[in-house]
Design an enzyme around this catalytic site. Sequence first.
Site, PDB file in Angstrom:
ATOM      1  N   TYR A 107      13.930  26.901 -15.326  1.00 44.08           N
ATOM      2  CA  TYR A 107      13.235  27.405 -14.138  1.00 44.08           C
ATOM      3  C   TYR A 107      12.756  26.273 -13.244  1.00 44.08           C
ATOM      4  CZ  TYR A 107      10.097  29.898 -11.108  1.00 44.08           C
ATOM      5  OH  TYR A 107       9.496  30.423  -9.998  1.00 44.08           O
ATOM      6  N   TRP A 109      12.229  24.923  -8.734  1.00 39.95           N
ATOM      7  CA  TRP A 109      12.611  25.002  -7.325  1.00 39.95           C
ATOM      8  C   TRP A 109      13.631  23.960  -6.901  1.00 39.95           C
ATOM      9  CZ3 TRP A 109      10.094  27.016  -2.531  1.00 39.95           C
ATOM     10  CH2 TRP A 109       9.509  28.265  -2.750  1.00 39.95           C
TER      11      TRP A 109
HETATM   12  N1  LIG Z   1       2.019  24.332   0.537  1.00 42.20           N
HETATM   13  C1  LIG Z   1       2.590  25.070  -0.441  1.00 42.20           C
HETATM   14  N2  LIG Z   1       3.002  26.324  -0.170  1.00 42.20           N
HETATM   15  C2  LIG Z   1       3.546  27.083  -1.146  1.00 42.20           C
HETATM   16  C3  LIG Z   1       3.758  26.570  -2.449  1.00 42.20           C
HETATM   17  C4  LIG Z   1       3.308  25.240  -2.714  1.00 42.20           C
HETATM   18  O1  LIG Z   1       3.426  24.722  -3.841  1.00 42.20           O
HETATM   19  N3  LIG Z   1       2.733  24.530  -1.692  1.00 42.20           N
HETATM   20  N4  LIG Z   1       4.356  27.349  -3.407  1.00 42.20           N
HETATM   21  C5  LIG Z   1       5.163  28.473  -2.968  1.00 42.20           C
HETATM   22  C6  LIG Z   1       5.416  29.393  -4.074  1.00 42.20           C
HETATM   23  S1  LIG Z   1       6.515  28.921  -5.274  1.00 42.20           S
HETATM   24  C7  LIG Z   1       4.864  30.609  -4.158  1.00 42.20           C
HETATM   25  S2  LIG Z   1       5.310  31.641  -5.432  1.00 42.20           S
HETATM   26  C8  LIG Z   1       3.896  31.072  -3.171  1.00 42.20           C
HETATM   27  C9  LIG Z   1       2.695  31.679  -3.877  1.00 42.20           C
HETATM   28  O2  LIG Z   1       1.908  32.395  -3.005  1.00 42.20           O
HETATM   29  P1  LIG Z   1       0.483  32.891  -3.516  1.00 42.20           P
HETATM   30  O3  LIG Z   1       0.580  33.277  -4.914  1.00 42.20           O
HETATM   31  O4  LIG Z   1      -0.035  33.902  -2.570  1.00 42.20           O
HETATM   32  O5  LIG Z   1      -0.315  31.507  -3.346  1.00 42.20           O
HETATM   33  P2  LIG Z   1      -1.609  30.892  -4.048  1.00 42.20           P
HETATM   34  O6  LIG Z   1      -1.922  29.668  -3.243  1.00 42.20           O
HETATM   35  O7  LIG Z   1      -1.395  30.699  -5.479  1.00 42.20           O
HETATM   36  O8  LIG Z   1      -2.723  31.967  -3.829  1.00 42.20           O
HETATM   37  C10 LIG Z   1      -3.112  32.390  -2.539  1.00 42.20           C
HETATM   38  C11 LIG Z   1      -4.598  32.591  -2.500  1.00 42.20           C
HETATM   39  O9  LIG Z   1      -4.985  33.690  -3.302  1.00 42.20           O
HETATM   40  C12 LIG Z   1      -6.372  33.545  -3.575  1.00 42.20           C
HETATM   41  N5  LIG Z   1      -6.747  34.209  -4.816  1.00 42.20           N
HETATM   42  C13 LIG Z   1      -6.632  33.736  -6.076  1.00 42.20           C
HETATM   43  N6  LIG Z   1      -7.120  34.640  -6.959  1.00 42.20           N
HETATM   44  C14 LIG Z   1      -7.543  35.689  -6.241  1.00 42.20           C
HETATM   45  C15 LIG Z   1      -8.151  36.944  -6.572  1.00 42.20           C
HETATM   46  O10 LIG Z   1      -8.369  37.278  -7.728  1.00 42.20           O
HETATM   47  N7  LIG Z   1      -8.448  37.753  -5.535  1.00 42.20           N
HETATM   48  C16 LIG Z   1      -8.201  37.431  -4.247  1.00 42.20           C
HETATM   49  N8  LIG Z   1      -8.524  38.308  -3.304  1.00 42.20           N
HETATM   50  N9  LIG Z   1      -7.644  36.264  -3.908  1.00 42.20           N
HETATM   51  C17 LIG Z   1      -7.313  35.412  -4.886  1.00 42.20           C
HETATM   52  C18 LIG Z   1      -6.608  32.052  -3.675  1.00 42.20           C
HETATM   53  O11 LIG Z   1      -7.812  31.713  -3.015  1.00 42.20           O
HETATM   54  C19 LIG Z   1      -5.361  31.433  -3.099  1.00 42.20           C
HETATM   55  O12 LIG Z   1      -5.596  30.414  -2.150  1.00 42.20           O
HETATM   56  O13 LIG Z   1       3.440  29.993  -2.373  1.00 42.20           O
HETATM   57  C20 LIG Z   1       4.504  29.223  -1.827  1.00 42.20           C
HETATM   58  N10 LIG Z   1       3.936  28.342  -0.844  1.00 42.20           N
HETATM   59  N1  LIG Z   2      -1.734  27.410 -12.964  1.00 41.15           N
HETATM   60  C1  LIG Z   2      -0.727  27.763 -12.180  1.00 41.15           C
HETATM   61  N2  LIG Z   2       0.515  27.338 -12.481  1.00 41.15           N
HETATM   62  C2  LIG Z   2       1.549  27.691 -11.690  1.00 41.15           C
HETATM   63  C3  LIG Z   2       1.343  28.482 -10.529  1.00 41.15           C
HETATM   64  C4  LIG Z   2       0.019  28.925 -10.249  1.00 41.15           C
HETATM   65  O1  LIG Z   2      -0.220  29.652  -9.266  1.00 41.15           O
HETATM   66  N3  LIG Z   2      -0.985  28.520 -11.084  1.00 41.15           N
HETATM   67  N4  LIG Z   2       2.405  28.804  -9.729  1.00 41.15           N
HETATM   68  C5  LIG Z   2       3.696  28.901 -10.371  1.00 41.15           C
HETATM   69  C6  LIG Z   2       4.791  29.064  -9.430  1.00 41.15           C
HETATM   70  S1  LIG Z   2       4.663  30.367  -8.337  1.00 41.15           S
HETATM   71  C7  LIG Z   2       5.916  28.315  -9.458  1.00 41.15           C
HETATM   72  S2  LIG Z   2       7.237  28.760  -8.465  1.00 41.15           S
HETATM   73  C8  LIG Z   2       6.056  27.178 -10.369  1.00 41.15           C
HETATM   74  C9  LIG Z   2       6.819  25.998  -9.751  1.00 41.15           C
HETATM   75  O2  LIG Z   2       7.264  25.152 -10.745  1.00 41.15           O
HETATM   76  P1  LIG Z   2       8.550  24.214 -10.534  1.00 41.15           P
HETATM   77  O3  LIG Z   2       9.540  24.848  -9.641  1.00 41.15           O
HETATM   78  O4  LIG Z   2       9.013  23.781 -11.869  1.00 41.15           O
HETATM   79  O5  LIG Z   2       7.879  22.983  -9.788  1.00 41.15           O
HETATM   80  P2  LIG Z   2       8.492  21.811  -8.928  1.00 41.15           P
HETATM   81  O6  LIG Z   2       7.452  20.762  -8.857  1.00 41.15           O
HETATM   82  O7  LIG Z   2       9.007  22.359  -7.634  1.00 41.15           O
HETATM   83  O8  LIG Z   2       9.696  21.284  -9.820  1.00 41.15           O
HETATM   84  C10 LIG Z   2      10.958  21.033  -9.321  1.00 41.15           C
HETATM   85  C11 LIG Z   2      11.499  19.765  -9.941  1.00 41.15           C
HETATM   86  O9  LIG Z   2      12.851  19.610  -9.519  1.00 41.15           O
HETATM   87  C12 LIG Z   2      13.074  18.249  -9.180  1.00 41.15           C
HETATM   88  N5  LIG Z   2      14.228  18.194  -8.258  1.00 41.15           N
HETATM   89  C13 LIG Z   2      14.234  18.266  -6.914  1.00 41.15           C
HETATM   90  N6  LIG Z   2      15.487  18.195  -6.446  1.00 41.15           N
HETATM   91  C14 LIG Z   2      16.295  18.082  -7.521  1.00 41.15           C
HETATM   92  C15 LIG Z   2      17.700  17.984  -7.679  1.00 41.15           C
HETATM   93  O10 LIG Z   2      18.475  18.005  -6.733  1.00 41.15           O
HETATM   94  N7  LIG Z   2      18.175  17.883  -8.952  1.00 41.15           N
HETATM   95  C16 LIG Z   2      17.357  17.850 -10.037  1.00 41.15           C
HETATM   96  N8  LIG Z   2      17.914  17.746 -11.226  1.00 41.15           N
HETATM   97  N9  LIG Z   2      16.024  17.941  -9.905  1.00 41.15           N
HETATM   98  C17 LIG Z   2      15.502  18.064  -8.672  1.00 41.15           C
HETATM   99  C18 LIG Z   2      11.771  17.797  -8.583  1.00 41.15           C
HETATM  100  O11 LIG Z   2      11.676  16.388  -8.595  1.00 41.15           O
HETATM  101  C19 LIG Z   2      10.761  18.504  -9.497  1.00 41.15           C
HETATM  102  O12 LIG Z   2      10.431  17.713 -10.599  1.00 41.15           O
HETATM  103  O13 LIG Z   2       4.764  26.736 -10.797  1.00 41.15           O
HETATM  104  C20 LIG Z   2       4.009  27.796 -11.380  1.00 41.15           C
HETATM  105  N10 LIG Z   2       2.803  27.272 -12.005  1.00 41.15           N
HETATM  106 MO   LIG Z   3       6.480  30.395  -6.946  1.00 45.90          MO
END
Ligand SMILES: Nc1nc2c(c(=O)[nH]1)N[C@H]1C(S)=C(S)[C@@H](COP(=O)(O)OP(=O)(O)OC[C@H]3O[C@@H](n4cnc5c(=O)[nH]c(N)nc54)[C@H](O)[C@@H]3O)O[C@H]1N2
Ligand SMILES: Nc1nc2c(c(=O)[nH]1)N[C@H]1C(S)=C(S)[C@@H](COP(=O)(O)OP(=O)(O)OC[C@H]3O[C@@H](n4cnc5c(=O)[nH]c(N)nc54)[C@H](O)[C@@H]3O)O[C@H]1N2
Ligand SMILES: [Mo]
Length: 765
Positions: A107, A109
């Site tokens: 898993y 990104w």
């Molecule tokens: N800059 C940036 N943007 C991203 C990402 C990133 O790593 N960096 N990740 C991307 C990815 S993979 C995903 S899946 C999406 C995720 O999108 P989301 O899951 O919506 O993003 P989060 O920042 O985890 O949470 C959004 C907000 O929900 C609020 N929150 C947390 N718990 C609760 C609760 O119990 N109740 C309420 N009402 N609010 C709560 C928090 O204050 C938080 O800032 O974001 C994407 N966008």
């Molecule tokens: N506590 C907590 N944990 C969370 C979340 C949360 O809300 N709270 N959010 C979750 C969510 S929504 C998500 S989506 C996950 C994200 O978790 P990940 O998707 O595992 O996080 P990334 O840091 O995007 O990891 C991508 C990796 O791929 C590598 N990479 C980039 N390009 C390439 C390439 O071309 N080839 C190879 N081989 N590698 C490459 C990058 O260097 C990086 O190390 O985290 C989750 N974890």
């Molecule tokens: Mo995500």
Amino acid sequence: MVTTHLTHWGAFEADSDGERLTRVRPWRGDPEPTPLIENVASAQHHPTRIDQPYIRRGWLENGPGPGARGSESFVPVSWDRALDLLAGELRRVYGQYGAEAVYGGSYGWASAGRFHHAQSQLHRFLNCLGGYVRHVNSYSLGTSTVFLPYVIGDVGWVTQRATAKTVLAEHSELVVAFGGLSPKNTAVSPGGVSRHNTRGWIAAARARGCRFVSVSPLRDDTASEGDAEWIAPLPGTDVAMMLALAQVLDAEGLADREFLREYTVGYERFAAYLRGAEDGVAKDPEWAAAVTGVPANRIRALAREMAAVRTLVTVSWSLQRARHGEQPLWAGVALAAMLGQIGLPGGGFGHGYGSAAGVGEPARVPVPRLPQGRNGIDIFIPVARIADMLLNPGTRYRYNGQELVYPDVRLVYWCGGNPFHHHQDLARLRAAFARPDTIVVHDAFWTATARHADIVLPSTMSIERDDYGVGEGDSVFFPMRALTRPRAEARDDYSIFAAAAERLGVGPQFTEGRSAGGWLRHLYEQWHLAQSRAGHELPDFDAFWAGESLELPVPDPRQVLAADFRADPVRYPLATPSGKIEIFSATIAGFGYADCPGHPVWLEPEEWLGGPAAERYPLQLVANQPRTKLHSQLDVGVYSRSVKISGREPIRMHPSDAAARGVSTGAIVRVFNGRGSCLAGLVVDDVVRAGVVQLSTGAWYDPDPADPGFCRHGNPNVLIADRASSTLSQGCAGQLTLVEVERYTGPITEVEVFRPPPAEVVPGL
Ligand SMILES: Nc1nc2c(c(=O)[nH]1)N[C@H]1C(S)=C(S)[C@@H](COP(=O)(O)OP(=O)(O)OC[C@H]3O[C@@H](n4cnc5c(=O)[nH]c(N)nc54)[C@H](O)[C@@H]3O)O[C@H]1N2
Ligand SMILES: Nc1nc2c(c(=O)[nH]1)N[C@H]1C(S)=C(S)[C@@H](COP(=O)(O)OP(=O)(O)OC[C@H]3O[C@@H](n4cnc5c(=O)[nH]c(N)nc54)[C@H](O)[C@@H]3O)O[C@H]1N2
Ligand SMILES: [Mo]
């Protein structure tokens, strides 16, 4: 030379000297560019780039087998040697144990770009060898993916067919956003973003008089352009507030009875619960006030306001990334159904308008993708059960109405993800990663995951190879010509797999005789043909490749979620068991899971501020997505580092909580609970609700050598339980945990993980 390039967080134009990017600026078409693009150039030549292949010393000396991964040194080896070792080990594991012993879920990104998509490349490669244990669902939407099809429809439909933001800007009169509408999150979309527009649509709606209510523990979770009213229930209790809103609609005759009759099933069961017929407790605003901390009169008034105007109820993805994450989603759907506006422009239900840039972008035509081949076995885990699987082979567990067994995995292959960023309870994950015979990782950087591997292969960054890309839900398709040569000995994942496939006798099957450039042309041409058959005139490959970007056809720019269902529910039924919105689900009720019964309910989570666990750990930690990076990617980049405090990830805390602990902005604090601890740099700020602290994910895990549960950098996943959202969905529940915070008095040293791990040339090895 100036070329455009696409990342998950936006497009940019860059100058390059062939080795590095000398200047980066936002793509000229982006109205709301993001500073995240600054991380790319600054990270490319950081010392944590992996410069050549490495093998963990203990693995090289003793061969495959369980081992204490994460602390040993690495031995640099040539590409030929590394590929021979890799091929030999794959041959051994497939030969002795079969595909069911290989976990290739991988898993993560990775990078933008349709062809060099790391996970797809790995899956194609392993399928040539017979297949692999795969994962289902995502960390993003693990609960929604399983749950929504029972209630309203497929999660892809809900997010990709979501009412267009331009329609909301014109029609919504009230937007109640649970989890906010955060421009920090909509900086990003899987595969890329061309035109960021969150502030734009919110400002346009506001200028027309639309009101925004942001329900969230953080005041800055909604773009300031919305001038939103801020309501901050205790984290994890939104469902109680939603139930009370529904109770008021029911009790005051404000529910749309006609809509409920024609388009939904099961309302009466739910209404009985709201009225207290099941447990003698009416779910009225007074009841909800005691659970959530939100004043009863505000909840009651809000319900009436919602019933009076065109209202969108939108729920962020974060709310389902928590224990019982089904409940706020389900209550949100039920509430929107009671308002009777589902299928109308500007009203109804939304999921993730503040979570990713693609939600509310009208759907465009499909784009080219690499065929992954056929997996010879059918064994999977829900993605967040990775540690459970490695620690408990052969154990039975329940998921989505099924009984499943964890396979006995010998080899773990990760390409394009960072589980030591994304998974919960990292000390437990480390114990799990000690179990397999072999762990292989491709990454461009010495991430914590690479440091827990045996065979480490350096991949290129996307700026170092030719590709093309377009984001999910985005309609601008970019050629991505290489901006620089690969750093040191880095290679594309494709060429790594091609060379390994060659050694394993499946070279032709994997490559089909094409170079990477040949694939780009081939996939484009196939796609081009399909598009022209569908009546879309698009440039040929050479014209596309020489150009800057391509606008993809968007069939219905003003899409409204479920408009066809509303117009004709018989002809256009929803993809649920009954074809209607299921406020009560007989299927879910039939599974008999105590942690997800047949209609929306309030269930106390283990860790919330109203429960007994808060006596020891009285602060609710919100571990949300980071503002200054995507997950853990490019944490060494300048923009990510610009917000660190003495090199630690920032944690935000309310002034009253800081005063009670005698700490102030700039202090290094220890954040801890019964599972683990980490350091963080304190920022005192009243944008955070009292009782809540916020430490985003993404700081590279930097474990203390003596204690893997202690991260010296600020990765919140050492603190968070590895506990599923529910038996139904087995999703990630990483958003919330309870902690205590204190001033840190120990030595503050350099963050180790920002240096490469120890490497040693061992004669004879
Ligand atoms: N800059 C940036 N943007 C991203 C990402 C990133 O790593 N960096 N990740 C991307 C990815 S993979 C995903 S899946 C999406 C995720 O999108 P989301 O899951 O919506 O993003 P989060 O920042 O985890 O949470 C959004 C907000 O929900 C609020 N929150 C947390 N718990 C609760 C609760 O119990 N109740 C309420 N009402 N609010 C709560 C928090 O204050 C938080 O800032 O974001 C994407 N966008
Ligand atoms: N506590 C907590 N944990 C969370 C979340 C949360 O809300 N709270 N959010 C979750 C969510 S929504 C998500 S989506 C996950 C994200 O978790 P990940 O998707 O595992 O996080 P990334 O840091 O995007 O990891 C991508 C990796 O791929 C590598 N990479 C980039 N390009 C390439 C390439 O071309 N080839 C190879 N081989 N590698 C490459 C990058 O260097 C990086 O190390 O985290 C989750 N974890
Ligand atoms: Mo995500």
